[in-house]
Design an enzyme around this catalytic site. Structure first.
Site, PDB file in Angstrom:
ATOM      1  N   ASP A   1       4.454 -26.841 -50.029  1.00 17.77           N
ATOM      2  CA  ASP A   1       4.591 -28.012 -48.768  1.00 17.77           C
ATOM      3  C   ASP A   1       3.213 -28.730 -49.019  1.00 17.77           C
ATOM      4  O   ASP A   1       2.139 -27.799 -48.721  1.00 17.77           O
ATOM      5  CB  ASP A   1       4.950 -27.584 -47.564  1.00 17.77           C
ATOM      6  CG  ASP A   1       5.103 -28.747 -46.532  1.00 17.77           C
ATOM      7  OD1 ASP A   1       4.769 -29.824 -46.849  1.00 17.77           O
ATOM      8  OD2 ASP A   1       5.159 -28.402 -45.277  1.00 17.77           O
TER       9      ASP A   1
ATOM     10  N   HIS B   1       9.910 -26.787 -39.710  1.00 18.35           N
ATOM     11  CA  HIS B   1       8.531 -26.396 -40.013  1.00 18.35           C
ATOM     12  C   HIS B   1       7.717 -26.303 -38.481  1.00 18.35           C
ATOM     13  O   HIS B   1       7.480 -27.256 -38.240  1.00 18.35           O
ATOM     14  CB  HIS B   1       7.888 -27.213 -41.140  1.00 18.35           C
ATOM     15  CG  HIS B   1       6.707 -26.630 -41.278  1.00 18.35           C
ATOM     16  ND1 HIS B   1       5.814 -27.227 -42.235  1.00 18.35           N
ATOM     17  CD2 HIS B   1       6.015 -25.456 -41.041  1.00 18.35           C
ATOM     18  CE1 HIS B   1       4.666 -26.766 -42.426  1.00 18.35           C
ATOM     19  NE2 HIS B   1       4.485 -25.676 -41.516  1.00 18.35           N
TER      20      HIS B   1
ATOM     21  N   MET C   1       4.928 -26.155 -36.813  1.00 24.85           N
ATOM     22  CA  MET C   1       3.190 -25.943 -36.749  1.00 24.85           C
ATOM     23  C   MET C   1       2.819 -26.153 -35.166  1.00 24.85           C
ATOM     24  O   MET C   1       2.263 -26.984 -34.716  1.00 24.85           O
ATOM     25  CB  MET C   1       2.568 -27.376 -37.244  1.00 24.85           C
ATOM     26  CG  MET C   1       2.694 -27.105 -38.908  1.00 24.85           C
ATOM     27  SD  MET C   1       2.467 -28.411 -39.988  1.00 24.85           S
ATOM     28  CE  MET C   1       4.111 -29.046 -39.856  1.00 24.85           C
TER      29      MET C   1
ATOM     30  N   MET D   1       1.571 -23.079 -48.025  1.00 26.70           N
ATOM     31  CA  MET D   1       1.142 -24.480 -47.688  1.00 26.70           C
ATOM     32  C   MET D   1       0.091 -24.731 -48.908  1.00 26.70           C
ATOM     33  O   MET D   1      -0.830 -23.944 -49.105  1.00 26.70           O
ATOM     34  CB  MET D   1       0.223 -24.318 -46.611  1.00 26.70           C
ATOM     35  CG  MET D   1       1.116 -24.506 -45.201  1.00 26.70           C
ATOM     36  SD  MET D   1       2.439 -25.809 -45.033  1.00 26.70           S
ATOM     37  CE  MET D   1       1.574 -27.061 -45.184  1.00 26.70           C
TER      38      MET D   1
ATOM     39  N   ASP E   1       8.746 -31.746 -39.624  1.00 24.62           N
ATOM     40  CA  ASP E   1       7.460 -31.074 -39.149  1.00 24.62           C
ATOM     41  C   ASP E   1       7.204 -31.266 -37.714  1.00 24.62           C
ATOM     42  O   ASP E   1       7.026 -32.258 -37.379  1.00 24.62           O
ATOM     43  CB  ASP E   1       6.215 -31.768 -39.924  1.00 24.62           C
ATOM     44  CG  ASP E   1       6.445 -31.537 -41.397  1.00 24.62           C
ATOM     45  OD1 ASP E   1       6.185 -30.263 -41.818  1.00 24.62           O
ATOM     46  OD2 ASP E   1       6.713 -32.306 -42.481  1.00 24.62           O
TER      47      ASP E   1
ATOM     48  N   SER F   1      10.338 -34.613 -46.761  1.00 22.56           N
ATOM     49  CA  SER F   1       9.752 -34.652 -45.608  1.00 22.56           C
ATOM     50  C   SER F   1      10.065 -35.880 -44.574  1.00 22.56           C
ATOM     51  O   SER F   1       9.192 -36.699 -44.846  1.00 22.56           O
ATOM     52  CB  SER F   1       8.401 -33.985 -45.471  1.00 22.56           C
ATOM     53  OG  SER F   1       7.734 -33.984 -44.247  1.00 22.56           O
TER      54      SER F   1
ATOM     55  N   MET G   1       4.730 -30.822 -34.869  1.00 19.73           N
ATOM     56  CA  MET G   1       3.336 -30.544 -34.588  1.00 19.73           C
ATOM     57  C   MET G   1       2.909 -30.588 -32.943  1.00 19.73           C
ATOM     58  O   MET G   1       3.690 -31.653 -32.390  1.00 19.73           O
ATOM     59  CB  MET G   1       2.578 -31.199 -35.471  1.00 19.73           C
ATOM     60  CG  MET G   1       2.799 -31.446 -36.765  1.00 19.73           C
ATOM     61  SD  MET G   1       1.990 -32.742 -37.550  1.00 19.73           S
ATOM     62  CE  MET G   1       2.546 -32.380 -39.322  1.00 19.73           C
TER      63      MET G   1
ATOM     64  N   HIS H   1      13.267 -31.632 -44.395  1.00 20.73           N
ATOM     65  CA  HIS H   1      12.274 -30.867 -43.750  1.00 20.73           C
ATOM     66  C   HIS H   1      11.684 -31.728 -42.540  1.00 20.73           C
ATOM     67  O   HIS H   1      11.356 -32.816 -42.703  1.00 20.73           O
ATOM     68  CB  HIS H   1      11.078 -30.776 -44.987  1.00 20.73           C
ATOM     69  CG  HIS H   1       9.990 -30.005 -44.416  1.00 20.73           C
ATOM     70  ND1 HIS H   1      10.011 -28.489 -44.695  1.00 20.73           N
ATOM     71  CD2 HIS H   1       8.731 -30.276 -44.142  1.00 20.73           C
ATOM     72  CE1 HIS H   1       8.819 -28.226 -44.211  1.00 20.73           C
ATOM     73  NE2 HIS H   1       8.261 -29.317 -43.987  1.00 20.73           N
TER      74      HIS H   1
HETATM   75  C1  DX5 Z   1       1.754 -31.400 -43.713  1.00 22.45           C
HETATM   76  C2  DX5 Z   1       3.277 -31.139 -43.386  1.00 22.45           C
HETATM   77  C3  DX5 Z   1       4.002 -31.601 -44.534  1.00 22.45           C
HETATM   78  C4  DX5 Z   1       3.849 -33.225 -45.087  1.00 22.45           C
HETATM   79  C5  DX5 Z   1       3.964 -33.125 -46.576  1.00 22.45           C
HETATM   80  O1  DX5 Z   1       1.257 -30.452 -42.667  1.00 22.45           O
HETATM   81  O2  DX5 Z   1       3.881 -29.866 -43.435  1.00 22.45           O
HETATM   82  O3  DX5 Z   1       5.550 -31.200 -44.581  1.00 22.45           O
HETATM   83  O4  DX5 Z   1       5.050 -33.959 -44.533  1.00 22.45           O
HETATM   84  O5  DX5 Z   1       3.725 -34.492 -46.734  1.00 22.45           O
HETATM   85  P1  DX5 Z   1       3.298 -34.919 -48.421  1.00 22.45           P
HETATM   86  O6  DX5 Z   1       4.221 -34.659 -49.323  1.00 22.45           O
HETATM   87  O7  DX5 Z   1       2.897 -36.252 -48.438  1.00 22.45           O
HETATM   88  O8  DX5 Z   1       1.922 -33.848 -48.661  1.00 22.45           O
HETATM   89 ZN    ZN Z   2       6.019 -29.321 -43.384  1.00 17.07          ZN
END
Ligand code: DX5
Ligand code: ZN
Length: 225
Positions: free
Chosen positions: A177, A66, A68, A139, A35, A8, A37, A33
């Site tokens: 994740d 991903h 969010m 999740m 993220d 990620s 947000m 991956h």
């Molecule tokens: C959290 C993200 C994850 C995050 C995971 O909302 O969706 O992808 O980067 O990070 P770790 O592996 O550190 O929990």
């Molecule tokens: Zn994620």
């Protein structure tokens, strides 16, 4: 099912993204991956298209985006144009009447479609969409931040989703994740996950290649699929 490792980017050094990209490639990542947000669906803001676009030009790794964000349906076209390989949307981030069409639009643009379940959402949320999915994301932390603790109590949901998929859409993958590390990945693999998002335990490991190889080994050794 094939075990796939998805570092990620959220845990990478944003000041040196190109170097971080190469590190992930050399470490044997299967997916990158990403993220996205929006500060509305989750209480944090990360990065968006202006970061994804140059990344996708510069890497051979498939981008696993991903989303969010609220209204992820607004962005499917843009993600397709920049070359994302897979797009994950959250079941509770949008008008439910638009969910099926959005998943279809993601697939019609040549990307893989995934639906995510935040910790509070039950496996039953997936029922209307099972045939439209290439991947389900369960999740294992509350979405929004890296570095949180793995929620072991999500494991029965992973197994329940695997059973549902085995009946309705057996080639569909399950991704987990949040908090995936050497002490937690075996349990997630045993429950039926095969795609592992790893932030802190990959980019922030002393040696990313060794860390990913070792996590992959644990998942392959204990996976029940
Ligand atoms: C959290 C993200 C994850 C995050 C995971 O909302 O969706 O992808 O980067 O990070 P770790 O592996 O550190 O929990
Ligand atoms: Zn994620």
């Amino acid at each position: 099912m094939k075990i796939r490792m998805a570092p990620s980017l959220l845990a990478s050094d944003f000041l040196h993204l190109e170097r971080e990209l190469r590190r992930a490639e050399e470490a044997g990542a299967d997916l990158l991956h990403c993220d996205v947000m929006d500060g509305v669906y989750v209480p944090n803001i990360s990065f968006g298209f202006s970061v994804l676009e140059p990344l996708s030009r510069e890497t051979r790794l498939p981008l696993d985006v991903h989303m969010m964000t609220v209204c992820p349906d607004r962005y499917a076209d843009k993600l397709a144009k920049l070359g994302a390989a897979s797009v994950t949307i959250h079941s509770d981030a949008m008008d439910p009447e638009r969910t099926a069409d959005t998943l279809r639009a993601i697939r019609d643009s040549g990307m893989r479609a995934a639906l995510a379940l935040s910790p509070k959402r039950p496996a039953a949320d997936l029922v209307p969409y099972l045939s439209l999915l290439d991947m389900v994301l369960v999740m294992t932390v509350e979405p929004g931040f890296g570095g949180q603790s793995f929620m072991e109590d999500m494991m029965p949901k992973v197994s329940e989703v695997r059973r549902m998929l085995d009946r309705e859409n057996p080639s569909c993958e399950i991704q987990v994740d949040g908090g995936i590390a050497s002490g937690t990945i075996a349990r997630a693999a045993e429950a039926g996950a095969n795609v592992f998002v790893v932030g802190t335990a990959s980019f922030r490991a002393e040696h990313m290649g060794d860390a990913l190889a070792s996590l992959r080994g644990i998942a392959e050794g204990t996976g029940s699929l």
